[in-house]
Structures are given as C-alpha cells and as structure tokens.
Scaffold this active site. Structure first.
Site, PDB file in Angstrom:
ATOM      1  N   THR A 156       0.844  -1.143  -0.098  1.00  0.00           N
ATOM      2  CA  THR A 156      -0.030  -0.007   0.000  1.00  0.00           C
ATOM      3  C   THR A 156       0.829   1.319  -0.066  1.00  0.00           C
ATOM      4  O   THR A 156       1.945   1.133   0.711  1.00  0.00           O
ATOM      5  CB  THR A 156      -0.684   0.050   1.215  1.00  0.00           C
ATOM      6  OG1 THR A 156      -1.574  -1.270   1.155  1.00  0.00           O
ATOM      7  CG2 THR A 156      -2.061   1.000   1.323  1.00  0.00           C
ATOM      8  N   GLY A 195       2.821  -3.396   8.433  1.00  0.00           N
ATOM      9  CA  GLY A 195       3.088  -3.736   9.940  1.00  0.00           C
ATOM     10  C   GLY A 195       4.537  -4.067   9.946  1.00  0.00           C
ATOM     11  O   GLY A 195       5.421  -4.839   9.297  1.00  0.00           O
ATOM     12  N   GLU A 441      -6.255  -6.902   3.754  1.00  0.00           N
ATOM     13  CA  GLU A 441      -6.464  -7.968   2.798  1.00  0.00           C
ATOM     14  C   GLU A 441      -7.843  -7.827   2.251  1.00  0.00           C
ATOM     15  O   GLU A 441      -8.598  -8.748   1.837  1.00  0.00           O
ATOM     16  CB  GLU A 441      -6.716  -9.197   3.713  1.00  0.00           C
ATOM     17  CG  GLU A 441      -5.268  -9.889   4.068  1.00  0.00           C
ATOM     18  CD  GLU A 441      -4.334 -10.271   2.996  1.00  0.00           C
ATOM     19  OE1 GLU A 441      -4.774 -10.798   1.943  1.00  0.00           O
ATOM     20  OE2 GLU A 441      -3.149 -10.023   3.288  1.00  0.00           O
TER      21      GLU A 441
HETATM   22  C1  LIG Z   1      -4.165  -2.226  10.428  1.00  0.00           C
HETATM   23  C2  LIG Z   1      -3.826  -2.216   8.980  1.00  0.00           C
HETATM   24  C3  LIG Z   1      -2.637  -2.923   8.690  1.00  0.00           C
HETATM   25  C4  LIG Z   1      -2.234  -2.774   7.405  1.00  0.00           C
HETATM   26  N1  LIG Z   1      -0.970  -3.577   6.842  1.00  0.00           N
HETATM   27  C5  LIG Z   1      -0.676  -3.438   5.730  1.00  0.00           C
HETATM   28  C6  LIG Z   1       0.439  -4.026   5.256  1.00  0.00           C
HETATM   29  O1  LIG Z   1       1.137  -4.964   6.210  1.00  0.00           O
HETATM   30  N2  LIG Z   1       0.951  -4.019   4.140  1.00  0.00           N
HETATM   31  C7  LIG Z   1       0.364  -3.234   3.258  1.00  0.00           C
HETATM   32  O2  LIG Z   1       0.874  -3.304   1.985  1.00  0.00           O
HETATM   33  N3  LIG Z   1      -0.540  -2.625   3.602  1.00  0.00           N
HETATM   34  C8  LIG Z   1      -1.250  -2.695   4.873  1.00  0.00           C
HETATM   35  N4  LIG Z   1      -2.390  -2.029   5.299  1.00  0.00           N
HETATM   36  C9  LIG Z   1      -3.114  -1.287   3.968  1.00  0.00           C
HETATM   37  C10 LIG Z   1      -4.436  -2.033   3.340  1.00  0.00           C
HETATM   38  O3  LIG Z   1      -4.162  -3.085   2.795  1.00  0.00           O
HETATM   39  C11 LIG Z   1      -5.066  -0.812   2.992  1.00  0.00           C
HETATM   40  O4  LIG Z   1      -5.601   0.225   3.671  1.00  0.00           O
HETATM   41  C12 LIG Z   1      -6.279  -1.633   1.966  1.00  0.00           C
HETATM   42  O5  LIG Z   1      -5.693  -2.105   1.007  1.00  0.00           O
HETATM   43  C13 LIG Z   1      -7.468  -0.480   1.432  1.00  0.00           C
HETATM   44  O6  LIG Z   1      -6.543   0.472   0.960  1.00  0.00           O
HETATM   45  P1  LIG Z   1      -6.875   2.114   0.831  1.00  0.00           P
HETATM   46  O7  LIG Z   1      -6.465   2.450   2.487  1.00  0.00           O
HETATM   47  O8  LIG Z   1      -6.048   2.691   0.090  1.00  0.00           O
HETATM   48  O9  LIG Z   1      -8.278   2.317   0.570  1.00  0.00           O
HETATM   49  P2  LIG Z   1      -8.808   2.862  -0.742  1.00  0.00           P
HETATM   50  O10 LIG Z   1      -8.352   1.730  -1.777  1.00  0.00           O
HETATM   51  O11 LIG Z   1      -8.628   4.322  -1.052  1.00  0.00           O
HETATM   52  O12 LIG Z   1     -10.512   2.725  -0.490  1.00  0.00           O
HETATM   53  C14 LIG Z   1     -10.977   3.743   0.437  1.00  0.00           C
HETATM   54  C15 LIG Z   1     -12.691   3.279   0.211  1.00  0.00           C
HETATM   55  O13 LIG Z   1     -12.860   3.523  -1.051  1.00  0.00           O
HETATM   56  C16 LIG Z   1     -13.788   2.449  -1.447  1.00  0.00           C
HETATM   57  N5  LIG Z   1     -13.470   1.932  -2.857  1.00  0.00           N
HETATM   58  C17 LIG Z   1     -12.146   1.887  -3.093  1.00  0.00           C
HETATM   59  N6  LIG Z   1     -12.029   1.251  -4.439  1.00  0.00           N
HETATM   60  C18 LIG Z   1     -13.421   0.814  -4.577  1.00  0.00           C
HETATM   61  C19 LIG Z   1     -13.820   0.209  -5.677  1.00  0.00           C
HETATM   62  N7  LIG Z   1     -13.177  -0.204  -6.713  1.00  0.00           N
HETATM   63  N8  LIG Z   1     -15.161  -0.088  -5.843  1.00  0.00           N
HETATM   64  C20 LIG Z   1     -15.912   0.339  -4.552  1.00  0.00           C
HETATM   65  N9  LIG Z   1     -15.671   1.167  -3.532  1.00  0.00           N
HETATM   66  C21 LIG Z   1     -14.360   1.220  -3.572  1.00  0.00           C
HETATM   67  C22 LIG Z   1     -14.101   1.461  -0.304  1.00  0.00           C
HETATM   68  O14 LIG Z   1     -15.194   1.979   0.416  1.00  0.00           O
HETATM   69  C23 LIG Z   1     -12.728   1.610   0.394  1.00  0.00           C
HETATM   70  O15 LIG Z   1     -13.060   1.478   1.808  1.00  0.00           O
HETATM   71  C24 LIG Z   1      -3.107  -2.326   6.388  1.00  0.00           C
HETATM   72  C25 LIG Z   1      -3.953  -1.253   6.884  1.00  0.00           C
HETATM   73  C26 LIG Z   1      -4.433  -1.424   8.105  1.00  0.00           C
HETATM   74  C27 LIG Z   1      -5.698  -0.544   8.412  1.00  0.00           C
END
Ligand SMILES: Cc1cc2nc3c(=O)[nH]c(=O)nc-3n(C[C@H](O)[C@H](O)[C@H](O)COP(=O)(O)OP(=O)(O)OC[C@H]3O[C@@H](n4cnc5c(N)ncnc54)[C@H](O)[C@@H]3O)c2cc1C
Length: 679
Positions: A156, A195, A441
């Site tokens: 991410t 993480g 995930e």
């Molecule tokens: C506690 C925690 C641990 C994590 N650990 C890791 C890690 O170890 N490694 C890593 O790489 N990442 C990690 N992440 C990141 C995590 O994988 C991402 O936050 C997640 O994939 C969502 O991406 P984003 O935050 O960019 O949300 P976005 O992709 O910006 O999405 C935001 C919201 O927009 C909406 N949305 C987005 N796209 C669409 C679509 N195509 N259709 C419909 N709705 C949509 C959904 O409601 C979504 O919730 C972690 C996150 C958290 C909270």
C-alpha cells in the site's frame, strides 16, 4: 512441539468460582469437549492447541507482564518487542513447534493484538516462498527461517491501496550495474501502513512497477534490505523510514512508511519464480505460475474467517455471556431479588444470536480451510480449476463474516452496560483488532464485487447449459443450475434444516438474477461496461452477500449431518444455534426471502416466534456453550469474562492499578488548576 508431562499449570482455576456460575454449569445438556473438538477441527487439534497454550502459561518470560491496558504507545511497543524476542528464542530452541502451535502460542503472548514481527510469518515468508525461484530460496530462506532476517510486506502507498495497478513506486532496471532502482516519485507514492515497517523489520517484499528497456511490465515483488543487520539503522543510499503514528488500535505495532529515493538493489532481488528480467534486461513471464498468488490469498482469507470473525466474535460473546450471568439489575417482579441480566429476553436476543453467529463462522472457516488444502494439493499437481470458485468464495466470506462480526462485537459491548466501555472488559481491544481486518486483505465493497463478477459468469454459464454435468463441478454451479432449472419448492413452517439451506439458495439465485438483469439493462441503454457495472453495484453486492450466506448455512448443515451420527446432545445445541442464525438472517432480509421463496409475511412471523422459542431452548446451555470456546482467561484479558465469574473484585483491582492512582493528588492539578484559582 516437545510434549512436557510436567506441565502443571491449570487452564482454569476451579477453586473460587462464583456460585451462580457453578449452578449455571450444572444445567449443561451436552458434551462440552466434543463441541470444542468441532471448533478446533478435531480432538487432536484441541490437544495441540492446549499443549501450545500451556507452554506459554508455564513460561516465565511470559508471566507477570505489565497490564496491557495502561501502556503508552512507547511502552506497548517495548513490551511487544520484549515478548517477541522471548517468543522467537523459544521457536528457535524448539524446532519441532509447528506453524499451528506457534500461532496458538502467539495468541496468548499477544492477546488481541498483532505483534511487530507478525507480517514476517503471515505475509513475508509465504510470499517469498511462493514467488522466489529455487536459487533465491536457497540463498535467503536459512536467514529468514532463523529470524536473522525479519521481513514485512510492503504494498500500500499513501495514495493507493485497493487499486494495485495504480501503485506509483517504480523498480527500473539499470543494465549498466545489473541493479534495480527503487523510487517513490511523488508524495502519494510513499509506502504507507505495512506492519513492523516503522521500527522493527530489516527486510521487506516491496511491490513496485517493473520498468525494463523502457517498458512498464506491471507490479512485481522485490526483496529489499531496509536496515543494517548489525546496527539496525536504516540503510544509506535513499531510504526514509518511520512509524505512521497512533491508530484506532494496534498500539504495540509499528505500522510504518518508507520513501525510496533512487534506492538500488541487485537484479536478483526481484522474486523470479513466475517472471524474470535477464542480465540484458529482457523480461520473461510464465502466465500459469502467476495465478499461484491467488492460492495464498485464499488461505489468508480462510484464516481471517476463522481467527478474526469466528474467534473475535466468540471472545466478545464469552465475555458478555459470563458477565450477563453475574450481573443483577432492575426489579423484575415486585419485592423479588434482581435477576441476572441474562434473564431479559432483549439481552438473550442479542447475546444468543451473536453466540450462534460465532459458531457458524468458526465452522465455515474450518470448512474453507479444508477446501483450501484440497485445492492446494490439486494446484501442486498443476490443476488450477478450483481456484476461481474458491477465490470468489473466500473474498465474499471474508467480507460478510467480518462485517457481521464487528457489528456483533459492538453489540456484545453494549449489552455489558457501562463496564463494557471500560478497557477492562476486554471488548474494546477485541473490536479494534477485528475491525482492522475489515480493511487489510481487501476492503469489503471491492471483495463483494469480485465475488459478484464470478457469480455472474457462473449464472450465464448455467443459463446456457442444458445439463449440470457440462458445468464446473463446484457448489455455486450446482445450486445455481439446480434452482434455475427447477420449480420453486413449497416451504413448510417451521423450516427444516434442509429447507433452510434451500431457501438461502433460492434467495441467492434471485439476487444474482436481479444483478444480472440490472447490468444488462444498463448495458442495453448504451452505457459503457464500467459505468453499467458501477451503477449495478448495490445489486451485485447483495448477490455476493446472499451467496456467502449460502455457503455459511450449507457448510454448517453439512457439519450437523456428521454430528448427528456422533452425539445427540451436541447435535441438538448446534442445531439450535444453526436455526437461530438462519432464522434471524431470514427475518433481517425478509423482503428477499418473501420474493424469492414465495414465503408470506405470516410465515415470517412464524420465524419470529420460532426465534423466541430458540432463545428459551438455548438459555440453560449458555455458559457451557461459551466454555466450549475454551479461551484461557489470559487470552480474554477481561475482568468481566473470567471463567470464575469474580467480576467485581477484578474490576476493583484494575482501577487500583490505574497509573493515575499512583499519587493521591495529580501534579497537573497543581500546575494548571490551582494556578488559575490563585490568579
Ligand atoms: C491495520 C492495518 C494494517 C495494514 N497492514 C498493511 C501491510 O502490512 N502492508 C500493506 O501493504 N498494507 C497494509 N495495510 C493497508 C491496507 O491493505 C489498505 O488500507 C487497504 O488495501 C485499502 O486501501 P486504501 O486504504 O488505500 O483504501 P482505498 O483503496 O482508498 O479505499 C477507500 C474506500 O473507497 C472505496 N473503494 C475503493 N475502491 C473501490 C472500488 N473499486 N469499488 C467500490 N468501492 C471502492 C471503499 O469503500 C474503500 O474502503 C494495512 C491497513 C490497516 C488498516
């Protein structure tokens, strides 16, 4: 792991149990141990888990730990590193500890939190093993398995998560030095969230766009050393690393950021099992192997259904159930003693429906795990045919069970009244851990849409087929084809277990049909596919949820058929929980069931009446049903949910330990408040 016959620590202290609990436990009508075995998967797995847990309970490094709820972020991180070091030492000393055993130990050492090294075992190592070629494995695996290398998984970015293709980090091949140059070209391309990245891990798998010979070949994995193996300082040459700050939970975890500034790594640090760049910069890819990554995704999602949705909800339910059998409140009948709050029907409705849900998620999670292992066996033989079905199923189930679990955990907290709001209840920490899994995930709308995309394909194929044998041999194709080509059955009330599953299947088929019609309708108006898809999303998500419910009900029904042969008592209670979960879902989605199954509103009212009867049936077994989850008190970390039911004593001790109670007058009061009164 090595069996230790001298293990004397008791899992539960039976000496000072609240008399109300003793009376409750006497009402039990079933074999608790058998139910525990069903949750674990087998009696062997129950024993494995208990041995692993006892090893922790007996280990001095993990006893007398500071109170987990009073730690600042710094302290929480330091405690976690201390425990991590002791835990990893243990794993290094006893090589016979299996992955499952190490997981059970980890849960007790870090209750309801994710330790800083967890990505090393859950993401870094499995990804490396599945994406690296044999030569790379030979080179790196000894140090990975030895924890000399501690890795995380970096995908991410600040600006992109869901849309992996939108990631901006680049890995450009430089043939003059035989190196890749990793670079974050913009502010939004800074890697964010992984993480253990902030302070702990010295290596990572970094996902970046591979550029060679001027062509962008898409996102690929690279193993990157981030910190010096001796000094642990970030490597020089273009890295800025840090912690991303305080979050909703996960205080002992250093979720981090990293900015790459033309940072160089050897060419052979690209993981080259399914694609590679040769010395002269030529890009080569093996398409079939590329699909392997979906296999590990299925596994992680199956684990989340079991460990996060099932176990997280079961913990909250255990706490709320035990507390409800201790807490007395309100006058029920004039002049009589206040009853335990468990006797209120409103309390039972919430508690027992969540109890039922936790059993359903556990059992479905177990079945999904089994399906994964079967599929993995086939994949090793080169047969990838089950992958699309399982990939779609695991996406929908991860989303549905976690969505329902987080709501359930919060409902459990609310029915504990004021004490539920205290960290001492243990529920807030459970919530913050489980709700995080709703984001990592895969965010849920996106996962549901993935499931729906697959379902529409199955539906189209079933529409065009005249016989089921021409369709893939899997559950979705079978039920969709069967109901599509048969008359709607007549349902009899109260519904039998078989009819319950049928009703869920018919509802799912209707939701899939509606989603398909909606999409086709929009396409027929000339809208481009992406737009038609977007404006069908609500229908598509409903279809994915309904399909996931089919799997939940059918897998538990299957389990019931096995239990029926084994034990009448367990069959009865498990059947009650199954029926309760199913009927509540039918009532919650009554419109869909009325429309798809030809059910009347009167029949929905029969379901409501039946739910009330089930609450009475389940009531005598409520404490044994949560005892069957077999959580050691240390895992729950709850003043309200201990096995002995001595709630008030524990709450008082918890308050006395508050850092604010270290002095009778707080210095800040003098410095600020007295000062304004004087002036
Ligand atoms: C506690 C925690 C641990 C994590 N650990 C890791 C890690 O170890 N490694 C890593 O790489 N990442 C990690 N992440 C990141 C995590 O994988 C991402 O936050 C997640 O994939 C969502 O991406 P984003 O935050 O960019 O949300 P976005 O992709 O910006 O999405 C935001 C919201 O927009 C909406 N949305 C987005 N796209 C669409 C679509 N195509 N259709 C419909 N709705 C949509 C959904 O409601 C979504 O919730 C972690 C996150 C958290 C909270």
């Amino acid at each position: 792991m090595k069996q230790d016959e001298t293990m004397k620590v008791k899992r539960y202290d039976d000496t000072n149990v609240n008399p109300d609990f003793v009376a409750e436990r006497k009402k039990c009508t079933f074999n608790i141990e058998l139910l525990t075995n069903i949750i674990d998967g087998s009696s062997y797995l129950t024993e494995t888990r208990r041995q692993a847990q006892l090893a922790v309970l007996n280990n001095e490094s993990f006893s007398n730990l500071p109170d987990r709820y009073y730690a600042s972020r710094d302290e929480a991180y330091a405690q976690n590193i201390r425990k991590s070091a002791a835990y990893i030492k243990l794993l290094k000393e006893d090589k016979s500890i299996s992955r499952a055993e190490s997981y059970f130990m980890q849960c007790l050492i870090f209750p309801n939190e994710v330790p800083p090294f967890s990505l090393h075992t859950t993401m870094f190592t499995p990804t490396f093993e599945s994406m690296a070629d044999e030569e790379q494995k030979k080179l790196w695996m000894p140090r990975i398995e030895n924890y000399e290398i501690l890795g995380t998984y970096i995908q991410t970015e600040m600006g992109h998560g869901t849309n992996v293709r939108g990631l901006e980090t680049t890995a450009t091949f430089d043939p003059s030095t035989d190196e890749f140059i990793i670079h974050s070209p913009t502010l939004t391309s800074i890697k964010w969230w992984p993480g253990g990245l902030g302070k702990t891990c010295n290596c990572a798998i970094v996902m970046a766009s591979l550029i060679t010979n001027g062509r962008n070949e898409g996102i690929h994995p690279f193993i990157v050393q981030l910190r010096d193996f001796e000094t642990h300082e970030p490597l020089k040459g273009g890295l800025t690393i840090g912690d991303i700050g305080t979050k909703l939970g996960f205080h002992g975890m250093d979720n981090g950021f990293v900015k790459f500034d033309q940072f160089r790594i050897p060419r052979r640090n690209m993981l080259m099992k399914s694609a590679k760049v040769t010395r002269d910069g030529t890009y080569q890819k093996e398409k079939k192997l590329e699909k392997l990554k979906y296999g590990s995704m299925v596994f992680v999602r199956a684990m989340l259904v079991f460990n996060q949705a099932g176990q997280g909800l079961a913990q909250a339910v255990t706490i709320a159930a035990r507390y409800s059998c201790v807490r007395r409140q309100s006058e029920y009948a004039p002049g009589q003693e206040e009853p335990h709050i468990i006797e209120y029907q409103a309390q039972q409705h919430i508690l027992f429906t969540e109890l039922a849900a936790s059993y359903i998620f556990y059992i479905a999670g177990n079945k999904l795990r089994e399906l994964y292992f079967t599929m993995n066996y086939d994949i090793q033989k080169g047969d990838l045919s089950d992958l699309p079905e399982l990939h779609a199923l695991s996406a929908g189930l991860k989303a549905l069970t976690l969505d329902e679990a987080v709501v359930g955990i919060e409902r459990c907290r609310l029915i504990c009244g004021g004490h539920g709001y205290s960290a001492a209840s243990g529920i807030p920490k459970i919530y913050t851990e489980v709700v995080a899994a709703c984001t990592y995930e895969g965010v849920h709308p996106v996962l549901y849409l993935q499931t729906a995309r697959y379902l529409l394909k199955v539906y189209q194929a079933a529409l065009l087929s005249s016989s089921a044998s021409s369709l893939p041999d899997n559950q979705s194709s079978k039920y969709i084809f069967r109901h599509l080509h048969s008359e709607r059955p007549r349902f009899h009330f109260p519904l039998s277990f078989v009819e319950i599953v049928e009703a869920f299947e018919r509802r799912a088929l209707m939701c899939i049909e509606k989603a398909s019609k909606k999409l086709d309708g929009l396409l027929a108006t000339g809208r481009p596919h992406h737009e038609a898809w977007n404006y069908s999303a609500c229908y598509l998500i409903r279809a994915a949820k309904a399909h996931s419910h089919v799997y939940l009900t059918s897998s538990v029904h299957e389990q019931l058929e096995t239990v029926r042969q084994e034990d009448a008592g367990v069959y009865t209670v498990l059947g009650q929980l199954f029926e309760l979960y199913a009927l509540k879902s039918i009532v919650d989605h009554a419109v869909e069931f009325i429309e798809s199954c030809g059910i009347t509103t009167d029949q929905i009212n029969i379901c409501i009446e039946r739910i009330e009867a089930l609450l009475l049936n389940i009531r005598p077994n409520v404490l044994p049903l949560v005892d069957a989850f077999d959580f050691p008190d240390r895992l729950l970390g709850s003043a309200l949910g201990c096995y002995d039911g001595n709630v008030y004593q524990r709450l008082y001790e918890y308050a006395l330990n508050s850092p604010l109670n270290k002095s009778t007058v707080n210095v800040a009061y003098f410095v600020y408040y007295i000062a304004i009164n004087i002036s």
